[in-house]
Write an enzyme that holds these catalytic residues in place. Structure first.
Site, PDB file in Angstrom:
ATOM      1  N   TYR A  24       0.945  -1.218   0.024  1.00 32.13           N
ATOM      2  CA  TYR A  24       0.015   0.024  -0.014  1.00 32.13           C
ATOM      3  C   TYR A  24       0.849   1.172  -0.128  1.00 32.13           C
ATOM      4  O   TYR A  24       0.267   2.411   0.417  1.00 32.13           O
ATOM      5  CB  TYR A  24      -1.092  -0.070   1.301  1.00 32.13           C
ATOM      6  N   HIS A 101      -9.208   0.785  -4.919  1.00 31.33           N
ATOM      7  CA  HIS A 101      -8.161   0.067  -4.287  1.00 31.33           C
ATOM      8  C   HIS A 101      -6.827   0.655  -4.302  1.00 31.33           C
ATOM      9  O   HIS A 101      -6.578   1.033  -5.634  1.00 31.33           O
ATOM     10  CB  HIS A 101      -8.411  -1.331  -4.628  1.00 31.33           C
TER      11      HIS A 101
END
Ligand code: DHK
Length: 149
Positions: A24, A101
């Site tokens: 991430y 996402h």
């Protein structure tokens, strides 16, 4: 009053930047929130940006958005693949919905390849990290504007 957009984040999103795998990115969640507020400000809209680790809280916020938001962005995180309650709440939302996402979920484990919430999404952005969050704001503002024009 300026147009209001809701941006909702699911479980563990508050830990972005701390994940050892780097999936991430390295930016902290606080910094991501700040980038999103800057983007919203540049577009002249009010951004309601929230994160919860709890499915029911996210459902409550989606229901709240029905009254207050012209568009909605959601990263349901780990709930993306299972949450019928989140899908049902999104289906009751009238404005544009962008599913976002940080990672490219189709490059990851097979259990991340099917999103339960995509059925309610106007569009999906994945794999672009924080840029994807900013682009989601651009997209939802553009779609909400087009709808009311
Ligand atoms: C975030 C998560 O926390 C994961 O559970 C999802 C999503 C992917 C993301 O890429 O933002 O599988």
């Amino acid at each position: 009053m300026s147009q209001q957009i809701y941006f909702l984040n699911g479980p563990n999103a508050n830990l972005y930047g701390l994940d050892k795998s780097g999936t991430y990115g390295s930016e902290s969640f606080a910094s991501i929130v700040e980038s999103c507020h800057c983007r919203a400000e540049s577009l002249g809209i009010t951004l309601v940006f929230r994160q919860s680790n709890h499915e029911g809280v996210l459902v409550d916020w989606i229901q709240e958005a029905r009254q207050h938001a012209a568009g909605l962005i959601i990263n349901a995180a780990g709930l993306t693949y299972s949450s019928v309650p989140i899908l049902d709440a999104l289906l009751m939302f009238d404005g544009p919905v962008i599913e976002v996402h940080m990672s490219n979920i189709w490059q990851r484990e097979p259990f991340r390849h099917h999103s339960m919430v995509s059925k309610a999404a106007t569009g999906v952005i994945a794999g672009l990290g924080v840029l994807g969050y900013e682009l989601a704001i651009d997209a939802v503002v553009s779609l909400a504007g087009a709808k009311t024009a």
